[in-house]
Write a protein that holds these residues in place. Structure first.
Motif, PDB file in Angstrom:
ATOM      1  N   ASN A 196      -0.267 -26.474  49.036  1.00  0.00           N
ATOM      2  CA  ASN A 196      -1.344 -26.896  47.969  1.00  0.00           C
ATOM      3  C   ASN A 196      -0.665 -26.609  46.900  1.00  0.00           C
ATOM      4  OD1 ASN A 196      -3.125 -26.801  45.909  1.00  0.00           O
ATOM      5  ND2 ASN A 196      -4.389 -24.560  46.952  1.00  0.00           N
ATOM      6  N   PRO A 197      -0.445 -28.033  46.153  1.00  0.00           N
ATOM      7  CA  PRO A 197       0.305 -28.026  44.763  1.00  0.00           C
ATOM      8  C   PRO A 197      -0.152 -27.143  43.699  1.00  0.00           C
ATOM      9  CG  PRO A 197       0.022 -30.174  45.514  1.00  0.00           C
ATOM     10  CD  PRO A 197      -0.719 -29.342  46.399  1.00  0.00           C
ATOM     11  N   ALA A 198      -1.486 -26.778  43.613  1.00  0.00           N
ATOM     12  CA  ALA A 198      -2.118 -25.974  42.611  1.00  0.00           C
ATOM     13  C   ALA A 198      -1.417 -24.573  42.572  1.00  0.00           C
ATOM     14  CB  ALA A 198      -3.431 -25.928  42.832  1.00  0.00           C
ATOM     15  N   LEU A 199      -1.178 -24.087  43.927  1.00  0.00           N
ATOM     16  CA  LEU A 199      -0.496 -22.860  43.938  1.00  0.00           C
ATOM     17  C   LEU A 199       0.880 -22.672  43.018  1.00  0.00           C
ATOM     18  CD1 LEU A 199      -1.093 -21.835  47.769  1.00  0.00           C
ATOM     19  CD2 LEU A 199      -2.455 -21.336  45.848  1.00  0.00           C
ATOM     20  N   ALA A 227      12.234 -40.047  41.951  1.00  0.00           N
ATOM     21  CA  ALA A 227      10.912 -39.323  41.913  1.00  0.00           C
ATOM     22  C   ALA A 227      11.285 -37.845  41.312  1.00  0.00           C
ATOM     23  CB  ALA A 227      10.302 -38.822  43.141  1.00  0.00           C
ATOM     24  N   MET A 228      12.144 -37.133  41.558  1.00  0.00           N
ATOM     25  CA  MET A 228      12.517 -35.949  40.792  1.00  0.00           C
ATOM     26  C   MET A 228      12.903 -36.266  39.290  1.00  0.00           C
ATOM     27  SD  MET A 228      11.834 -34.259  43.217  1.00  0.00           S
ATOM     28  CE  MET A 228      12.046 -32.512  42.504  1.00  0.00           C
ATOM     29  N   LYS A 229      13.443 -37.092  39.101  1.00  0.00           N
ATOM     30  CA  LYS A 229      13.918 -37.775  37.628  1.00  0.00           C
ATOM     31  C   LYS A 229      12.724 -38.002  36.826  1.00  0.00           C
ATOM     32  CE  LYS A 229      16.526 -41.151  35.355  1.00  0.00           C
ATOM     33  NZ  LYS A 229      17.126 -42.619  35.350  1.00  0.00           N
ATOM     34  N   THR A 230      11.606 -38.258  37.410  1.00  0.00           N
ATOM     35  CA  THR A 230      10.425 -38.706  36.586  1.00  0.00           C
ATOM     36  C   THR A 230       9.540 -37.594  36.527  1.00  0.00           C
ATOM     37  OG1 THR A 230       9.423 -40.130  38.643  1.00  0.00           O
ATOM     38  CG2 THR A 230      10.792 -41.286  36.978  1.00  0.00           C
ATOM     39  N   GLU A 231       9.247 -36.938  37.802  1.00  0.00           N
ATOM     40  CA  GLU A 231       8.201 -36.155  37.728  1.00  0.00           C
ATOM     41  C   GLU A 231       8.614 -34.699  37.399  1.00  0.00           C
ATOM     42  OE1 GLU A 231       4.926 -36.897  38.612  1.00  0.00           O
ATOM     43  OE2 GLU A 231       6.168 -38.951  38.460  1.00  0.00           O
ATOM     44  N   GLY A 232       9.963 -34.493  37.544  1.00  0.00           N
ATOM     45  CA  GLY A 232      10.506 -32.989  37.147  1.00  0.00           C
ATOM     46  C   GLY A 232      10.032 -32.540  35.768  1.00  0.00           C
ATOM     47  N   PRO A 233      10.533 -33.466  35.073  1.00  0.00           N
ATOM     48  CA  PRO A 233      10.380 -33.160  33.568  1.00  0.00           C
ATOM     49  C   PRO A 233       8.882 -32.995  33.152  1.00  0.00           C
ATOM     50  CG  PRO A 233      11.976 -34.941  33.450  1.00  0.00           C
ATOM     51  CD  PRO A 233      11.361 -34.710  34.927  1.00  0.00           C
ATOM     52  N   LYS A 234       7.996 -33.597  33.783  1.00  0.00           N
ATOM     53  CA  LYS A 234       6.403 -33.250  33.665  1.00  0.00           C
ATOM     54  C   LYS A 234       5.859 -31.928  34.239  1.00  0.00           C
ATOM     55  CE  LYS A 234       5.253 -38.189  34.515  1.00  0.00           C
ATOM     56  NZ  LYS A 234       4.650 -39.403  35.656  1.00  0.00           N
ATOM     57  N   ALA A 235       6.445 -31.763  35.052  1.00  0.00           N
ATOM     58  CA  ALA A 235       6.002 -30.375  35.775  1.00  0.00           C
ATOM     59  C   ALA A 235       6.633 -29.238  34.711  1.00  0.00           C
ATOM     60  CB  ALA A 235       6.575 -30.266  37.012  1.00  0.00           C
ATOM     61  N   VAL A 236       7.830 -29.246  34.440  1.00  0.00           N
ATOM     62  CA  VAL A 236       8.411 -28.490  33.440  1.00  0.00           C
ATOM     63  C   VAL A 236       7.815 -28.261  32.125  1.00  0.00           C
ATOM     64  CG1 VAL A 236      10.462 -27.668  32.231  1.00  0.00           C
ATOM     65  CG2 VAL A 236      10.586 -28.426  34.847  1.00  0.00           C
ATOM     66  N   ALA A 237       7.367 -29.211  31.770  1.00  0.00           N
ATOM     67  CA  ALA A 237       6.507 -29.347  30.324  1.00  0.00           C
ATOM     68  C   ALA A 237       5.239 -28.930  30.420  1.00  0.00           C
ATOM     69  CB  ALA A 237       6.647 -30.926  29.631  1.00  0.00           C
ATOM     70  N   ASP A 261      -0.024 -29.698  35.368  1.00  0.00           N
ATOM     71  CA  ASP A 261       0.137 -31.132  35.727  1.00  0.00           C
ATOM     72  C   ASP A 261      -0.013 -31.056  37.354  1.00  0.00           C
ATOM     73  OD1 ASP A 261       0.724 -33.692  36.425  1.00  0.00           O
ATOM     74  OD2 ASP A 261       2.004 -33.884  34.835  1.00  0.00           O
ATOM     75  N   TYR A 262      -1.177 -31.139  37.820  1.00  0.00           N
ATOM     76  CA  TYR A 262      -1.110 -31.101  39.260  1.00  0.00           C
ATOM     77  C   TYR A 262      -0.332 -32.394  39.834  1.00  0.00           C
ATOM     78  CZ  TYR A 262      -3.212 -31.339  43.800  1.00  0.00           C
ATOM     79  OH  TYR A 262      -3.319 -31.270  45.501  1.00  0.00           O
ATOM     80  N   GLU A 263      -0.487 -33.520  39.505  1.00  0.00           N
ATOM     81  CA  GLU A 263       0.031 -34.631  40.297  1.00  0.00           C
ATOM     82  C   GLU A 263       1.420 -34.714  40.133  1.00  0.00           C
ATOM     83  OE1 GLU A 263      -1.839 -36.579  41.949  1.00  0.00           O
ATOM     84  OE2 GLU A 263      -3.914 -36.001  41.163  1.00  0.00           O
ATOM     85  N   ARG A 316       3.407 -31.980  40.289  1.00  0.00           N
ATOM     86  CA  ARG A 316       3.649 -30.932  41.155  1.00  0.00           C
ATOM     87  C   ARG A 316       3.468 -31.479  42.725  1.00  0.00           C
ATOM     88  NH1 ARG A 316       4.633 -25.843  39.123  1.00  0.00           N
ATOM     89  NH2 ARG A 316       4.943 -25.933  36.808  1.00  0.00           N
ATOM     90  N   ALA A 317       2.101 -32.238  42.984  1.00  0.00           N
ATOM     91  CA  ALA A 317       2.090 -32.706  44.302  1.00  0.00           C
ATOM     92  C   ALA A 317       3.441 -33.294  44.490  1.00  0.00           C
ATOM     93  CB  ALA A 317       0.514 -33.496  44.228  1.00  0.00           C
ATOM     94  N   ASN A 318       3.633 -34.656  43.899  1.00  0.00           N
ATOM     95  CA  ASN A 318       4.750 -35.281  44.099  1.00  0.00           C
ATOM     96  C   ASN A 318       6.200 -34.558  44.442  1.00  0.00           C
ATOM     97  OD1 ASN A 318       4.254 -38.513  44.202  1.00  0.00           O
ATOM     98  ND2 ASN A 318       3.118 -37.646  42.118  1.00  0.00           N
ATOM     99  N   ILE A 319       6.241 -33.434  43.684  1.00  0.00           N
ATOM    100  CA  ILE A 319       7.421 -32.682  43.721  1.00  0.00           C
ATOM    101  C   ILE A 319       7.280 -31.760  45.157  1.00  0.00           C
ATOM    102  CG2 ILE A 319       8.899 -30.584  42.873  1.00  0.00           C
ATOM    103  CD1 ILE A 319       8.269 -31.917  40.250  1.00  0.00           C
ATOM    104  N   MET A 320       6.237 -31.363  45.365  1.00  0.00           N
ATOM    105  CA  MET A 320       6.115 -30.411  46.624  1.00  0.00           C
ATOM    106  C   MET A 320       6.370 -31.343  47.864  1.00  0.00           C
ATOM    107  SD  MET A 320       2.844 -28.332  47.688  1.00  0.00           S
ATOM    108  CE  MET A 320       3.655 -26.734  46.804  1.00  0.00           C
ATOM    109  N   TRP A 321       5.852 -32.480  47.888  1.00  0.00           N
ATOM    110  CA  TRP A 321       6.142 -33.614  49.166  1.00  0.00           C
ATOM    111  C   TRP A 321       7.378 -33.984  49.068  1.00  0.00           C
ATOM    112  CZ3 TRP A 321       4.105 -33.339  53.597  1.00  0.00           C
ATOM    113  CH2 TRP A 321       4.266 -34.377  54.385  1.00  0.00           C
ATOM    114  N   ALA A 322       8.069 -34.260  47.978  1.00  0.00           N
ATOM    115  CA  ALA A 322       9.607 -34.590  47.876  1.00  0.00           C
ATOM    116  C   ALA A 322      10.483 -33.434  48.561  1.00  0.00           C
ATOM    117  CB  ALA A 322       9.991 -34.871  46.505  1.00  0.00           C
ATOM    118  N   GLY A 323      10.157 -31.978  47.859  1.00  0.00           N
ATOM    119  CA  GLY A 323      10.677 -31.101  48.501  1.00  0.00           C
ATOM    120  C   GLY A 323      10.877 -30.873  49.999  1.00  0.00           C
ATOM    121  N   MET A 324       9.573 -31.054  50.785  1.00  0.00           N
ATOM    122  CA  MET A 324       9.802 -31.025  52.069  1.00  0.00           C
ATOM    123  C   MET A 324      10.466 -32.162  52.649  1.00  0.00           C
ATOM    124  SD  MET A 324       8.732 -32.116  55.220  1.00  0.00           S
ATOM    125  CE  MET A 324       7.744 -33.515  54.799  1.00  0.00           C
ATOM    126  N   MET A 325      10.316 -33.477  52.218  1.00  0.00           N
ATOM    127  CA  MET A 325      10.998 -34.431  52.482  1.00  0.00           C
ATOM    128  C   MET A 325      12.779 -34.639  52.444  1.00  0.00           C
ATOM    129  SD  MET A 325       9.226 -36.757  53.955  1.00  0.00           S
ATOM    130  CE  MET A 325      10.070 -38.408  53.991  1.00  0.00           C
TER     131      MET A 325
END
Length: 391
Positions: free
Chosen positions: A176-179, A223-233, A237-239, A241-250
């Motif tokens: 659950n990315p919201a967590l 994906a980490m290059k684009t989504e990472g800074p968004k999540a940190v800032a 930002d649920y979306e 974090r959702a992309n990062i969470m699935w990338a982390g598993m993959m």
């Protein structure tokens, strides 16, 4: 590409509020008495632990609790968990937390069905049997929610070592990315760094003709290059974090690593830092990776140049590819610093006078042969030189 076997049967329940399905999933995968293993205050303060326990109660599943997992999980709590599982006849372990909690749960799972010392598995014994494990993930980082791997720190000697086996793959993982929205920016950045390290460790290969997995790794890095800074800032930002969470598993279930040799030099060298100084693993990797890559770059300049061009947008210097390779390493380091990661030994709290000790333990600790082998072979002197590059 090399021959390979790949079997990754973890069931993933992804999305908002999926932690409420934990009890149902434990029952589906055969659990009848559960050890709920977790860390500290955050899962309690957020109400997550209560929601998970209510889901178990709803399914009529008895459980016992064991909290107290710390970052860089320790052997002492693993022994406590093994004793508890044997005493209470536990048949399923539910990890509620991040990679440290999941890794600790895996060690308990193996030790609970083993007559010897669980540390045998962290000295090279294959993990062939373990209690079934489920996870409720709270941080995108280690990838342990989908991997056959676990890392534990042995308090005697502060040795940080890994174990692996298909029995360690969770039966299910709730994502659950919201967590992850309550995490501080620093912890989010540490997780992003760990994910990128898992990708680089597979990208640095001596196997030829692996374009498919090369492209998969490059895509996840982008994906980490684009989504990472968004999540940190923006922690809300649920979306991203959702992309990062699935990338982390993959990044760590080894779908990107099959059919190719892998590196793991950066992880081995970093483990000594987080074992001795108790720094965050991702922070240690942010300092370690650029140093390792700089030291080993000439082993295969074109591989470093390729990721520089494909991921970091560097221009290829065909007359001197080493320039491109160096530019890519610098781009990685600049990115990690931009999301709040440290860039040198001092920022980790590490001490130059410990370098010889760190290198010796890395190469010889826990029965080591004196060399660490991955993309290249490195002896103690090589490892000392890499630590010096971190200064």
């Amino acid at each position: 590409m090399e021959n390979f076997n790949f079997y990754a049967p973890t069931y993933f329940a992804f999305g908002k509020d999926r932690e409420n399905d934990a009890g149902q999933l434990v029952k589906r995968f055969g659990g009848s008495k559960v050890l709920v293993h977790f860390g500290g205050g955050s899962v309690i303060r957020s109400g997550l632990l209560d929601r998970v326990k209510k889901s178990l109660e709803k399914e009529g599943l008895p459980f016992v609790e064991l909290g107290g997992v710390k970052p860089n999980p320790r052997s002492g709590l693993v022994y406590e968990g093994i004793d508890l599982c044997k005493k209470e006849n536990i048949d399923f372990i539910l990890a509620v937390g991040g990679g440290s909690v999941i890794d600790s749960s895996k060690a308990i799972a193996a030790g609970s069905v083993y007559d010897g010392d669980f540390w045998d598995f962290y000295e090279g014994k294959p993990v062939e049997k373990a209690l079934p494990i489920g996870t409720v993930l709270t941080i995108s980082a280690a990838g342990s929610e989908g991997s056959p791997d676990s890392v534990i720190t042995k308090e005697e000697g502060m040795l940080k070592r890994g174990a692996s086996g298909e029995a360690y793959r969770p039966k299910f993982s709730i994502l659950n990315p919201a967590l992850t929205q309550t995490l501080p920016a620093y912890q989010t950045a540490c997780g992003i760094t760990d994910i990128m390290a898992h990708l680089y460790e597979r990208y640095l290969t001596n196997t030829s003709n692996v374009e498919t997995t090369d492209r998969m790794i490059e895509a996840l890095l982008l994906a980490m290059k684009t989504e990472g800074p968004k999540a940190v800032a923006d922690t809300s930002d649920y979306e991203s974090r959702a992309n990062i969470m699935w990338a982390g598993m993959m990044a760590h279930n080894n779908s990107c690593g099959v059919g190719r040799s892998q590196d793991w030099t950066s992880h081995g060298i970093e483990h000594e830092l987080s074992a001795l100084y108790d720094c965050a693993h991702g922070a240690g990797l942010a300092v370690t990776m650029p140093a390792v890559f700089t030291y080993t770059m000439k082993h295969d300049v074109m591989r470093f140049a390729k990721v520089a061009v494909r991921v970091w947008g560097c221009q290829m210097d065909f007359d001197n590819p080493e320039n491109t390779a160096k530019e890519g390493i610098k781009a990685l380091q600049n990115f990690l610093v931009s999301i709040g990661m440290p860039k040198n030994f001092a920022e980790l709290g590490a001490k130059p006078e410990d370098i010889e000790k760190l290198a010796h333990t890395c190469c010889y600790g826990n029965g080591g042969s004196g060399e660490i082998c991955g993309f290249t072979k490195l002896n103690q002197k090589d490892v000392e030189n890499i630590y010096k590059l971190m200064l």
